[in-house]
Design an enzyme around this catalytic site. Structure first.
Site, short mmCIF file in Angstrom:
data_model
loop_
_atom_site.label_atom_id
_atom_site.label_comp_id
_atom_site.label_asym_id
_atom_site.label_seq_id
_atom_site.Cartn_x
_atom_site.Cartn_y
_atom_site.Cartn_z
N LYS A 79 -14.39 33.80 7.59
CA LYS A 79 -14.55 32.51 6.92
C LYS A 79 -15.14 32.75 5.53
O LYS A 79 -16.07 33.54 5.39
CB LYS A 79 -15.47 31.61 7.75
N SER A 159 -15.38 22.39 9.77
CA SER A 159 -15.01 23.03 8.52
C SER A 159 -14.31 24.39 8.70
O SER A 159 -13.67 24.85 7.76
CB SER A 159 -16.27 23.25 7.67
N SER A 183 -18.65 22.51 13.36
CA SER A 183 -17.62 23.17 12.55
C SER A 183 -16.95 24.38 13.19
O SER A 183 -15.97 24.89 12.67
CB SER A 183 -18.20 23.61 11.20
#
Lengths: 493, 499
Positions: A79, A159, A183
């Protein structure tokens, strides 16, 4: 060659270790899959060389007969909230575009040390603020899933939407995520994969771009409970560079995995039965209960009375911390720099932050600034902290009566990109079931439960006592074994 | 009573003063990072990733800084809070990379304490006074902006960014510039005793925010102004003097004092508005979520207490009561770490050399250390090589003097030679004839001559004019060329004249 991309973490690690294939073959397969999946927009940058170099190192170790590490030969997606040395790290923002850190986050370093390699930096909601992956400066991420009979691009959740999309599309066997208020779990649920947020403090936050420090927690996203257990072991551990890091040994989660839940009590929180929850989700919750009962567990009703206050409290605490955490992005030392002619310091700040932050980030910085300002602090921030304490106490009481809590991960399945843009509040509601565990710092996991009548995946959430990731993983494994989730998105990218 | 009052056109005004002193904590590393704290390095060479607020960087408290704050709290008799917490103070400025300063607003590490200042008539402090301390909290220092390096831009030096400061907040208990000056000096002395701050005001290791208001004696507090970053005792006193008079003028001319932040201009000795209350920042303080609350356990606190040295007040009392020094000498000798350090070393060396307890030689050593030795040094000016001013050499001189081998004048002469040329004091005394004659035979011979030559005076003396004894002493010393041991001279003269 495509066969490798169907493999998960455990399969790859064991296959490389036993010599069924080389780490380089695996890395090449995934590099190719990543390169052919640009339409998903899951990656902001790809790093095929990083994956190959790591793979070659593992293959060389094997040739020398050395230990290959917990993640030996597994290429993963990172990420883009984790700082990676020499590789652009943006938090999906314009303000950090082009920023290449001179340091490596603790979590990513641990993964490399465990033999993993990096396929690339995964897209996300800007500064991890969002639940649909539509706030990235680098464009929306599409889920590999489509609603039956439609061609609309669907949200992979957020997210960690690049992570969920990539793992679900099988262009990465696993990915890192971070979870501040859901998330990891919500995108996992939206895309039919597993994701676990460990107890707050298990994974070091050092080198992770901060959103809300008291909530941010890294965790793995993968397609099975076993894979999550393996990867979490590699990511977790005390870090003296993070003052909130847990000073505890990392348990051997993989080795201790067991789907036998005899003697365990599973709590069903009555307050999670909310208006607006999809019938399919309520049905899957019932099925989940039956599966856990089948695994030997006793099902008990528990109460988490302050649940309805958790989301509002979260949307005070998280923006408050964010408004302060994001103050460092001022263009003075790194990132975007805009000095209009004749401008002074304040003008420079204004120009840079106006151009560098997206709307959702600005919205949260404004909310956070407001709730911390003189005259409002007690009404908002102090109250929210009290609610946070009450939510944590709810869980403490519930865990006196049960070992693990079972609940839906989200109130709905995924939705088409763009469908909720005008309505931030409805968007925020996506995290209504995820946020309480975040506020309480508890380990929580989403595992695939079923697909709904539209052909979209749904997830079930398991929440455990502090430090009891094992209990969460075991209950997840029991569900995984009974669900036998085999649905895969049809390749359209 | 000589209370400090401003004489206004409409009557007398009393000044009320509170001080917030920022003291840089003595520690090799910064408060939340491992970067060095050494003064004077090239700009931006002592900056860690944390100090520069790179993305994802986290603060980790430095135990040594916490320890120093706790020890300082103990030295001002303050409450040590076993549970404290760091808060963020949010504002944008180029010298503040994080966009917030980590400080302690709500739960400081040190609570209420007290600092004692002594009566000092010369300075206008009529009696001993206790100044209350509100709190000490620990916080990060900011970086430094340099405005003189480029015609249109300012440069930023982050070397100072993140260095630990203690903010020591007094109660509004001071009533004159002199009291404020004494407070700062005493505080500085305590910090240096404890070793928690070097107290170097020129280098900015210690600076004060000066809160001043005026009122009619006995009435409610007036509105205060805060003058920031004042970096010497003299300037603190100037700020108070100026501000008090300015405020009285404002009020007496029908105005009101604005609660505002002001700046001091050392060139003019005046203050001016920096920002008014309306422009005051909203710092949006909240607990720093990167840091857990600071919890001190008993063993840590005990370790801090055990490591405290003897403090100024206790030392002064011991000098008076056990060493028998005068209050003046005791105060002078205990004012500074370096001074008492040198004194105690010399005292121990001298007592050992002479073979008497320290209390028996303390007064002699104190007089030497405070007046004789500095006098010699001063008279030599640049000729004095202070490397020669060892405790051993001085102790030898004092020991010879104690034994009557040399006179006070000879002691000074020998010390002069030691400072200029080096060498062993005993050898110098021998080689250069700088010894008193204690040989009774030689002295007696001279006395006999003097008595014979001054029969009239002898008669007057014996007739009751005691004062003439001094005349005979003088004559004898002169005859001995100043080298006779005065005690021996006295004894022999007395025997001969009275006998």
């Amino acid at each position: 060659m495509t066969a490798y991309t169907q493999l998960g973490v455990k399969d790859i690690r064991d296959g490389v270790a036993s010599g069924d294939f080389t780490a380089r073959e695996v890395a090449e397969s995934f590099n190719a899959a990543v390169a052919s999946a640009a339409e998903l927009n899951a990656f902001i940058v790809t790093t095929p060389d990083h994956a190959l170099t790591a793979a070659d190192a593992v293959d060389a170790k094997r040739a020398r007969g050395e230990d290959l590490g917990k993640m030996g030969g597994v290429p993963i997606g990172m990420k883009d909230l984790f700082a990676t040395k020499g590789v652009q790290t943006t938090a999906a923002s314009h303000i950090l575009e082009g920023f290449k850190p001179e340091y490596e986050s603790t979590v990513s370093q641990k993964l490399w040390d465990a033999g993993a390699g990096m396929l690339g930096k995964l897209n996300l909601d800007q500064f991890a603020m969002g639940s649909s992956n539509e706030t990235s400066y680098f464009g929306n991420v599409s889920s590999p899933w489509k609603k039956d009979g439609t061609n609309a691009a669907m949200s992979p959740g957020g997210s960690s939407g690049g992570s969920s999309s990539a793992v679900a599309a099988r262009i990465a066997p696993a990915a890192t995520g971070t979870d501040t208020g859901g998330s990891i779990r919500q995108p996992a649920a939206f895309t039919g994969i597993c994701g676990i947020k460990p107890t707050y403090g298990r994974c070091s936050r050092w080198g992770v771009v901060a959103f809300a420090s008291s909530l941010d927690q890294a965790g793995p996203m993968a397609r099975s409970v076993e894979d999550c257990a393996i990867m979490l072991e590699a990511m977790a551990g005390f870090d003296p560079k993070d003052a909130t890091s847990l000073q505890m040994d990392v348990p051997n989660w993989e080795a201790t995995l067991s789907a036998d839940l005899k003697g365990k009590k599973i709590g069903i929180p009555r307050e999670y039965r909310m208006d607006g929850t999809d019938q399919a989700i309520l049905d899957s919750w019932e099925q989940g209960k039956a599966m856990l009962r089948d695994a030997g567990a006793e099902i008990v009703d528990v109460s988490l009375p302050h649940t309805k206050y958790a989301l509002p409290a979260y949307y005070i605490i998280a923006p408050a911390e964010a408004s302060s955490n994001l103050a460092r992005y001022d263009g003075v030392r790194y990132g975007l720099r805009d000095l209009p002619d004749g401008a002074g310091l304040q003008d420079m700040y204004a120009a840079i932050r106006a151009a560098g932050f997206g709307d959702e980030v600005k919205r949260r910085v404004l909310i956070g600034t407001y709730v911390l300002s003189a005259g409002f602090y007690d009404a908002y921030y102090t109250q929210a902290q009290k609610i946070r304490t009450l939510v944590a106490q709810d869980f403490e009481k519930a865990f006196a009566e049960c070992d693990v809590i079972l609940a839906p991960t989200t109130p709905t399945a995924s939705f088409p990109l763009g469908s909720l843009n005008e309505d931030p509040l409805t968007m925020y509601l996506n995290d209504v079931f995820a946020v309480p565990a975040s506020l309480a710092g508890l380990p929580a996991m989403s595992v695939p439960a079923t697909v709904n009548p539209d052909g979209l995946p749904l997830g079930l959430q398991l929440v455990g006592r502090p430090f009891d990731e094992q209990g969460v993983l075991n209950a997840g494994l029991a569900i995984q074994q009974r669900v036998g989730f085999e649905a895969q998105p049809e390749k359209w990218w | 009573m000589t209370e400090y009052r401003i004489q206004g056109a409409t009557g007398e005004w009393e000044v009320v003063i509170g001080l917030e002193v920022h003291a840089q904590v003595t520690s090799n590393a910064k408060l939340f990072s491992g970067a060095s704290t050494a003064f004077g390095a090239e700009p931006n060479t002592q900056v860690s990733l944390v100090d520069a607020a790179m993305p994802g960087m986290l603060p980790v408290p430095n135990r040594e800084c916490i320890r120093q704050a706790v020890r300082t709290g103990m030295a001002i008799e303050a409450q040590i809070n076993k549970w404290s917490r760091f808060d963020r103070k949010n504002y944008f400025y180029a010298d503040l990379p994080q966009g917030y300063q980590i400080s302690q607003l709500y739960h400081p590490i040190v609570g209420e304490g007290a600092l004692h200042i002594e009566a000092d008539e010369k300075a206008g402090i009529a009696e001993d006074k206790v100044i209350g301390i509100e709190r000490i909290h620990v916080e990060q220092d900011a970086g430094k902006l340099m405005h003189d390096q480029h015609p249109t831009m300012s440069y930023v030096d982050l070397n100072r960014t993140g260095i630990a400061l203690m903010e020591i907040v007094s109660k509004p208990d001071m009533r004159s510039p002199a009291e404020a000056g004494a407070y700062v000096r005493k505080l500085r002395s305590i910090l240096r005793y404890v070793g928690s701050c070097d107290g170097n005001m020129e280098e900015g290791s210690m600076r004060a925010d000066v809160n001043v208001s005026v009122r009619r004696p006995g009435e409610e507090f007036g509105t205060r102004t805060e003058t920031k970053n004042v970096n010497s005792v003299r300037f603190v006193m100037q700020v108070i003097e100026y501000e008090a008079n300015r405020q009285v003028d404002v009020i007496e001319n029908g105005g009101t004092v604005d609660q505002e932040t002001r700046l001091f201009d050392p060139n003019t000795g005046t203050t001016r508005t920096m920002r008014s209350k309306e422009d005051a920042h909203d710092y949006r303080y909240f607990p720093d979520p990167d840091l857990l609350p600071l919890e001190l356990d008993d063993s840590f606190i005990e370790e801090c207490r055990a490591s405290l040295p003897e403090l100024p007040d206790a030392k002064r009392a011991r000098y008076e009561n056990e060493l028998g020094l005068t209050p003046y000498n005791a105060r002078e000798l205990t004012a500074e770490v370096e001074i008492f350090g040198r004194f105690e070393t010399l005292l121990a060396a001298t007592a050992a050399k002479i073979g008497k307890p320290e209390a028996k030689v303390a007064t002699q050593v104190a007089n030497w250390a405070l007046s004789v030795a500095p006098g010699v040094v001063k008279s030599l000016g640049e000729e004095a090589n202070m490397a020669n001013a060892t405790a051993g050499a001085q102790a030898s001189i004092l020991a010879m003097q104690d034994k009557g081998e040399i006179s006070g004048g000879q002691a000074k002469e020998i010390y002069e030679i030691v400072l200029k040329e080096g060498g062993e004091p005993e050898a110098i005394a021998d080689e250069r004839g700088l010894k008193q004659v204690s040989d009774t035979g030689a002295i007696e011979a001279k006395i006999d001559e003097i008595i014979a030559a001054n029969e009239d005076k002898v008669a007057e003396y014996r007739g009751g004019k005691d004062k003439l004894f001094g005349f005979f002493v003088g004559q004898t010393m002169k005859a001995m060329q100043g080298k006779a041991n005065p005690a021996v001279v006295n004894q022999l003269l007395k025997a001969k004249l009275d006998g």
